[in-house]
Design a protein around this motif. Structure first.
Motif, short mmCIF file in Angstrom:
data_model
loop_
_atom_site.label_atom_id
_atom_site.label_comp_id
_atom_site.label_asym_id
_atom_site.label_seq_id
_atom_site.Cartn_x
_atom_site.Cartn_y
_atom_site.Cartn_z
N LEU A 50 16.96 6.02 -10.91
CA LEU A 50 16.00 7.10 -10.71
C LEU A 50 16.69 8.32 -10.13
CD1 LEU A 50 12.99 7.97 -10.71
CD2 LEU A 50 12.88 7.13 -8.37
N LEU A 51 17.58 8.11 -9.15
CA LEU A 51 18.29 9.24 -8.56
C LEU A 51 19.27 9.86 -9.54
CD1 LEU A 51 19.03 7.95 -4.96
CD2 LEU A 51 17.45 9.75 -5.64
N ASP A 52 19.96 9.03 -10.32
CA ASP A 52 20.91 9.56 -11.30
C ASP A 52 20.18 10.33 -12.40
OD1 ASP A 52 23.05 8.57 -9.92
OD2 ASP A 52 23.28 6.78 -11.18
N GLY A 53 19.00 9.89 -12.76
CA GLY A 53 18.23 10.57 -13.78
C GLY A 53 17.71 11.91 -13.33
N ALA A 54 17.51 12.08 -12.04
CA ALA A 54 16.97 13.33 -11.50
C ALA A 54 18.08 14.29 -11.08
CB ALA A 54 16.07 13.04 -10.30
N LYS A 55 19.33 13.87 -11.21
CA LYS A 55 20.45 14.69 -10.76
C LYS A 55 20.67 15.85 -11.73
CE LYS A 55 24.35 12.83 -9.15
NZ LYS A 55 25.68 12.17 -9.20
N ARG A 56 20.86 17.01 -11.16
CA ARG A 56 21.20 18.17 -11.97
C ARG A 56 22.70 18.31 -12.01
NH1 ARG A 56 18.02 23.25 -9.79
NH2 ARG A 56 18.64 22.37 -7.80
N GLU A 57 23.22 18.73 -13.13
CA GLU A 57 24.66 18.89 -13.26
C GLU A 57 25.06 20.23 -12.69
OE1 GLU A 57 26.45 17.80 -16.89
OE2 GLU A 57 24.87 16.34 -17.34
N ASP A 58 26.21 20.25 -12.05
CA ASP A 58 26.69 21.50 -11.43
C ASP A 58 27.55 22.28 -12.36
OD1 ASP A 58 27.11 19.87 -8.27
OD2 ASP A 58 25.37 20.87 -9.11
#
Length: 58
Positions: A50-58
């Protein structure tokens, strides 16, 4: 005057308390069933996904 105490009884009581605390810690650490461990691992994996799916790429 102070009370007379048996030093062997005092030492054994102190050691027994330390062993009881260690046993309690081991029960918490190792005292789970396989079903509880797998359920916890699946829950952690679900949270990580869930956290990896919500991560925005920098």
């Amino acid at each position: 005057m102070g009370d007379v105490i048996n030093l062997n009884r005092f030492r054994k009581g102190r050691d027994k308390g330390a062993r009881a605390q260690e046993a309690d810690a081991n029960r918490r650490k190792f005292g789970r069933t396989k079903a509880e461990r797998t359920a916890e691992e699946q829950d952690e994996a679900r949270h990580k996904a869930l956290l990896d799916g919500a991560k925005r790429e920098d």
